[in-house]
Design a protein around this motif. Sequence first.
Motif, PDB file in Angstrom:
ATOM      1  N   ASP A  12      54.638 -13.513  -8.044  1.00 49.65           N
ATOM      2  CA  ASP A  12      54.516 -14.962  -7.814  1.00 49.65           C
ATOM      3  C   ASP A  12      55.643 -15.720  -8.504  1.00 49.65           C
ATOM      4  OD1 ASP A  12      52.256 -14.663  -6.254  1.00 49.65           O
ATOM      5  OD2 ASP A  12      50.851 -15.221  -7.845  1.00 49.65           O
ATOM      6  N   ILE A  13      55.931 -15.353  -9.734  1.00 53.14           N
ATOM      7  CA  ILE A  13      57.025 -15.996 -10.478  1.00 53.14           C
ATOM      8  C   ILE A  13      58.349 -15.762  -9.759  1.00 53.14           C
ATOM      9  CG2 ILE A  13      58.386 -15.858 -12.619  1.00 53.14           C
ATOM     10  CD1 ILE A  13      55.659 -15.229 -14.035  1.00 53.14           C
ATOM     11  N   CYS A  14      58.595 -14.529  -9.357  1.00 52.07           N
ATOM     12  CA  CYS A  14      59.847 -14.190  -8.666  1.00 52.07           C
ATOM     13  C   CYS A  14      59.961 -14.923  -7.338  1.00 52.07           C
ATOM     14  CB  CYS A  14      59.943 -12.682  -8.463  1.00 52.07           C
ATOM     15  SG  CYS A  14      60.217 -11.760  -9.988  1.00 52.07           S
ATOM     16  N   ASN A  15      58.862 -15.019  -6.618  1.00 53.27           N
ATOM     17  CA  ASN A  15      58.901 -15.709  -5.329  1.00 53.27           C
ATOM     18  C   ASN A  15      59.204 -17.196  -5.494  1.00 53.27           C
ATOM     19  OD1 ASN A  15      58.549 -13.510  -3.638  1.00 53.27           O
ATOM     20  ND2 ASN A  15      56.323 -13.657  -3.677  1.00 53.27           N
ATOM     21  N   THR A  16      58.716 -17.806  -6.563  1.00 50.24           N
ATOM     22  CA  THR A  16      59.034 -19.215  -6.832  1.00 50.24           C
ATOM     23  C   THR A  16      60.527 -19.374  -7.085  1.00 50.24           C
ATOM     24  OG1 THR A  16      56.837 -19.682  -7.700  1.00 50.24           O
ATOM     25  CG2 THR A  16      58.612 -21.162  -8.391  1.00 50.24           C
ATOM     26  N   HIS A  17      61.081 -18.514  -7.930  1.00 48.37           N
ATOM     27  CA  HIS A  17      62.526 -18.568  -8.190  1.00 48.37           C
ATOM     28  C   HIS A  17      63.319 -18.302  -6.913  1.00 48.37           C
ATOM     29  CE1 HIS A  17      61.869 -19.076 -12.386  1.00 48.37           C
ATOM     30  NE2 HIS A  17      61.449 -17.851 -12.602  1.00 48.37           N
ATOM     31  N   GLU A  19      62.434 -18.806  -3.782  1.00 49.46           N
ATOM     32  CA  GLU A  19      62.331 -19.944  -2.861  1.00 49.46           C
ATOM     33  C   GLU A  19      63.316 -21.047  -3.252  1.00 49.46           C
ATOM     34  OE1 GLU A  19      58.869 -23.173  -2.434  1.00 49.46           O
ATOM     35  OE2 GLU A  19      58.228 -21.132  -1.926  1.00 49.46           O
ATOM     36  N   ARG A  20      63.409 -21.332  -4.529  1.00 46.46           N
ATOM     37  CA  ARG A  20      64.315 -22.383  -4.996  1.00 46.46           C
ATOM     38  C   ARG A  20      65.776 -21.938  -4.931  1.00 46.46           C
ATOM     39  NH1 ARG A  20      59.971 -24.242  -9.532  1.00 46.46           N
ATOM     40  NH2 ARG A  20      58.519 -25.073  -7.983  1.00 46.46           N
ATOM     41  N   TRP A  23      66.812 -22.348  -1.337  1.00 48.11           N
ATOM     42  CA  TRP A  23      67.092 -23.747  -1.032  1.00 48.11           C
ATOM     43  C   TRP A  23      68.493 -24.127  -1.510  1.00 48.11           C
ATOM     44  CZ3 TRP A  23      68.327 -27.799  -4.271  1.00 48.11           C
ATOM     45  CH2 TRP A  23      68.458 -29.035  -3.646  1.00 48.11           C
ATOM     46  N   ARG A  56      68.456 -20.628 -11.093  1.00 47.92           N
ATOM     47  CA  ARG A  56      67.496 -19.817 -10.329  1.00 47.92           C
ATOM     48  C   ARG A  56      67.983 -18.387 -10.138  1.00 47.92           C
ATOM     49  NH1 ARG A  56      62.552 -21.870 -10.998  1.00 47.92           N
ATOM     50  NH2 ARG A  56      62.820 -24.127 -11.011  1.00 47.92           N
ATOM     51  N   LYS A  59      67.206 -16.868 -13.570  1.00 46.67           N
ATOM     52  CA  LYS A  59      65.763 -16.712 -13.796  1.00 46.67           C
ATOM     53  C   LYS A  59      65.162 -15.631 -12.900  1.00 46.67           C
ATOM     54  CE  LYS A  59      64.578 -21.188 -15.724  1.00 46.67           C
ATOM     55  NZ  LYS A  59      63.485 -21.043 -16.660  1.00 46.67           N
TER      56      LYS A  59
END
Length: 155
Positions: A12-17, A19-20, A23, A56, A59
């Motif tokens: 979940d943490i990796c997917n947030t990074h 995604e950003r 972008w 990102r 991270k």
Amino acid sequence: MKADIAYKGALDICNTHAERLNWAMAELKPHFPLTPAKLAQLTPLELAIFDQFIVRFSKLQDAMGAKLLPAVLDLTQEQGELSAFIDKLNRLEKIGAIESANEWLQLREMRNQFAHDYPEDSDIQASLLNKAFGLSERMLVILKGVSDFAERYQQ
């Protein structure tokens, strides 16, 4: 069960990074390949997006290396007595979770290079960002591959 929870949290943490990072990459793509002249013409907003890209990238690489990849080893029950990170990478390569331990080390080196600031040297800045842009695409592919690999082991 504990390994599954740790893996899902790390993913979940990796997917947030990711995604950003995606972008920022989409916003910056028209600027590549980057040159010192293009760097000098960036607006404050574009510079902020480059900062977002760097943060990102760093991270995501860090979260994958520190949390996700060890969680995959736990999930597959492959960890054993591997204390050195390179041994963990080699095991991940051997079981097919990643394609190349050496490639992962290149991503880590890129992250480490971002820790150094070269405000007066636009040639170095442009070169690092060009290299990182290509590596970031590869890191996102690795994340997807690790995720696909680990799906087989989730409960």
